[in-house]
Design an enzyme around this catalytic site. Sequence first.
Site, PDB file in Angstrom:
ATOM      1  N   ASN A   1      36.481  48.125  24.073  1.00  0.00           N
ATOM      2  CA  ASN A   1      34.947  47.510  23.975  1.00  0.00           C
ATOM      3  C   ASN A   1      34.444  48.388  22.785  1.00  0.00           C
ATOM      4  OD1 ASN A   1      36.219  46.365  26.149  1.00  0.00           O
ATOM      5  ND2 ASN A   1      34.801  47.154  27.705  1.00  0.00           N
TER       6      ASN A   1
ATOM      7  N   HIS B   1      36.722  46.331  37.113  1.00  0.00           N
ATOM      8  CA  HIS B   1      35.397  46.317  36.202  1.00  0.00           C
ATOM      9  C   HIS B   1      34.321  46.711  37.090  1.00  0.00           C
ATOM     10  CE1 HIS B   1      33.695  44.746  32.282  1.00  0.00           C
ATOM     11  NE2 HIS B   1      32.585  45.368  32.924  1.00  0.00           N
TER      12      HIS B   1
ATOM     13  N   TYR C   1      30.282  48.522  20.701  1.00  0.00           N
ATOM     14  CA  TYR C   1      29.267  47.830  20.465  1.00  0.00           C
ATOM     15  C   TYR C   1      28.458  48.322  19.343  1.00  0.00           C
ATOM     16  CZ  TYR C   1      29.661  45.309  24.813  1.00  0.00           C
ATOM     17  OH  TYR C   1      29.934  44.476  25.662  1.00  0.00           O
TER      18      TYR C   1
ATOM     19  N   GLU D   1      35.510  43.814  23.993  1.00  0.00           N
ATOM     20  CA  GLU D   1      34.139  43.566  24.305  1.00  0.00           C
ATOM     21  C   GLU D   1      33.525  43.806  22.973  1.00  0.00           C
ATOM     22  OE1 GLU D   1      31.997  45.304  27.596  1.00  0.00           O
ATOM     23  OE2 GLU D   1      33.626  44.686  29.055  1.00  0.00           O
TER      24      GLU D   1
ATOM     25  N   GLU E   1      36.671  50.260  30.811  1.00  0.00           N
ATOM     26  CA  GLU E   1      35.960  51.273  30.431  1.00  0.00           C
ATOM     27  C   GLU E   1      36.010  52.720  31.545  1.00  0.00           C
ATOM     28  OE1 GLU E   1      32.220  50.054  29.400  1.00  0.00           O
ATOM     29  OE2 GLU E   1      32.670  49.266  27.654  1.00  0.00           O
TER      30      GLU E   1
ATOM     31  N   ARG F   1      38.240  36.415  29.148  1.00  0.00           N
ATOM     32  CA  ARG F   1      38.262  37.567  29.914  1.00  0.00           C
ATOM     33  C   ARG F   1      37.505  37.700  31.085  1.00  0.00           C
ATOM     34  NH1 ARG F   1      36.263  43.337  28.773  1.00  0.00           N
ATOM     35  NH2 ARG F   1      37.490  44.489  30.412  1.00  0.00           N
TER      36      ARG F   1
HETATM   37  C1  FCB Z   1      30.017  47.444  28.613  1.00  0.00           C
HETATM   38  C2  FCB Z   1      30.329  46.866  30.038  1.00  0.00           C
HETATM   39  C3  FCB Z   1      30.075  45.253  30.270  1.00  0.00           C
HETATM   40  C4  FCB Z   1      28.793  45.214  29.635  1.00  0.00           C
HETATM   41  C5  FCB Z   1      28.450  45.843  28.475  1.00  0.00           C
HETATM   42  C6  FCB Z   1      27.133  45.335  27.721  1.00  0.00           C
HETATM   43  O1  FCB Z   1      30.017  48.667  28.745  1.00  0.00           O
HETATM   44  O2  FCB Z   1      31.747  46.882  29.973  1.00  0.00           O
HETATM   45  O3  FCB Z   1      30.218  45.527  31.556  1.00  0.00           O
HETATM   46  O4  FCB Z   1      27.507  45.549  30.608  1.00  0.00           O
HETATM   47  O5  FCB Z   1      28.804  47.069  28.243  1.00  0.00           O
END
Ligand code: FCB
Length: 462
Positions: free
Chosen positions: A308, A128, A310, A365, A173, A84
């Site tokens: 995305n 992005h 985390y 992500e 995002e 990607r």
């Molecule tokens: C996300 C972003 C990516 C990267 C990760 C850690 O928010 O999309 O560009 O910075 O976090």
Amino acid sequence: MNKHNKGGLLMKFPENFVWGAAAASYQIEGAAYEDGKGLSVWDIFTRQKGAIENGDNGDIACNHYHRYKEDVQLMKELGLQAYRLSLSWPRILANGTGKVNQKGLDFYDKLIDELLENGIEPYITLFHWDYPYELYKKGGWLNPDSPDWFAEYTEVVVQKLSDRVKNWITINEPQVFVNLGHKDGVHAPGLKLGMEDLLQISHNVLLAHGKGARVIRETSVQDCRIGLAPSDSPVFPATKSEENIQAARRASFSVEDKGLWAINWWMDPVILGRYPEEGLKIFEEYLPEIKTDDFKIISEPIDFFGVNIYQGVCVKLDDKGQAVPAERKVGYARNAYYWPITPEALYWGPRFYYERYKKPVIITENGMSNVDWVAVDGKVHDPQRIDFTNRYLRELQKAGEDGVDIQGYFHWSLMDNFEWAQGYLERFGLIYVDFETGERIIKDSAYWYKKVIETKGEALYA
Ligand code: FCB
């Protein structure tokens, strides 16, 4: 041999599940002032004193613009099925609209060929965050023409690349560049706007997505798949009780709790064709004019739910049956960026999205910042990243077994890179980068991920 979990379920990913890694133009390319590229808001923002840790910028970054062939070879060595990438809008249209910068477009043309020749499927993100500075000077996302500017740029790209590219992500995002870039002023373009402006920007971004999606569908010379990549911190339940699950579900889509970060503020218009009621009430006095056709444009059909993820937020019930954040355990696990490690986010997020939106889910992500360095043996050992990814992927797999249509996973990131306001402090890569010499070293986690890919996920349970 297929492994089974305690419940006797098959621990398998779907047959066509796509295994990939992700990166973004400003974070890796460098060549900020070469071959006719125009300025992006990040080129300008990084010059402001104190804006970025250590005064870092993306002028050179990973120098991917010049080293892309080597990088594609590394991807191949890792057995990645998909990559990607994002494109730099001002590299392709220096002024944001109008004249095409042929050399800039050619770079992506060659990169796509290189990927395909090496058996790697490109997933292109059109935007992005490296917004053309020339358009920013015209009001940027506040300008009523901004959705058309994005559509024009999209058309240029799709005309050139759609004979080879099948998977498209319009915008990465939206919550982050709107909130951090236009409200908190800590990302480019560094603004601190009020609610009216922020809601106008959000509406324009949604219109841009819809117009872009339509252009892709109409211009592509082959069948293609379109999605978006919002960010989310899914809310998940502390216990499996129905009440707790229901409370977590409600909190996941609460504009009251999450404001402009709420994933449904963005994805309800895109998939359901309307803003969430609760949000309309909360934002009532700041809402922009919404034209009759707007939702028709915004809800142009998409093919997958990219997201995305985390970290997530664990909630329990209080005495009134309301969801409240569960206390974190003393000494809880966290990454080098201080983000908590919450693998459950990759189960509950996809489950809740799938229930609400009924679209296949692709994790566009997921990954972690780690304290990686080159060891005395010359290698980069990152067991934490292996364990992190293992735990998150197991949860995703479980979501699949429980009926969620999961179609892919992109690890963030292919390689260490410029982490926005954190500069080069955070290392998210599967590949280590020495930012002085440009040298790349494949980390242990990347070799491990290679095995996961080869075994279609079975290595997770080895
Ligand atoms: C996300 C972003 C990516 C990267 C990760 C850690 O928010 O999309 O560009 O910075 O976090």
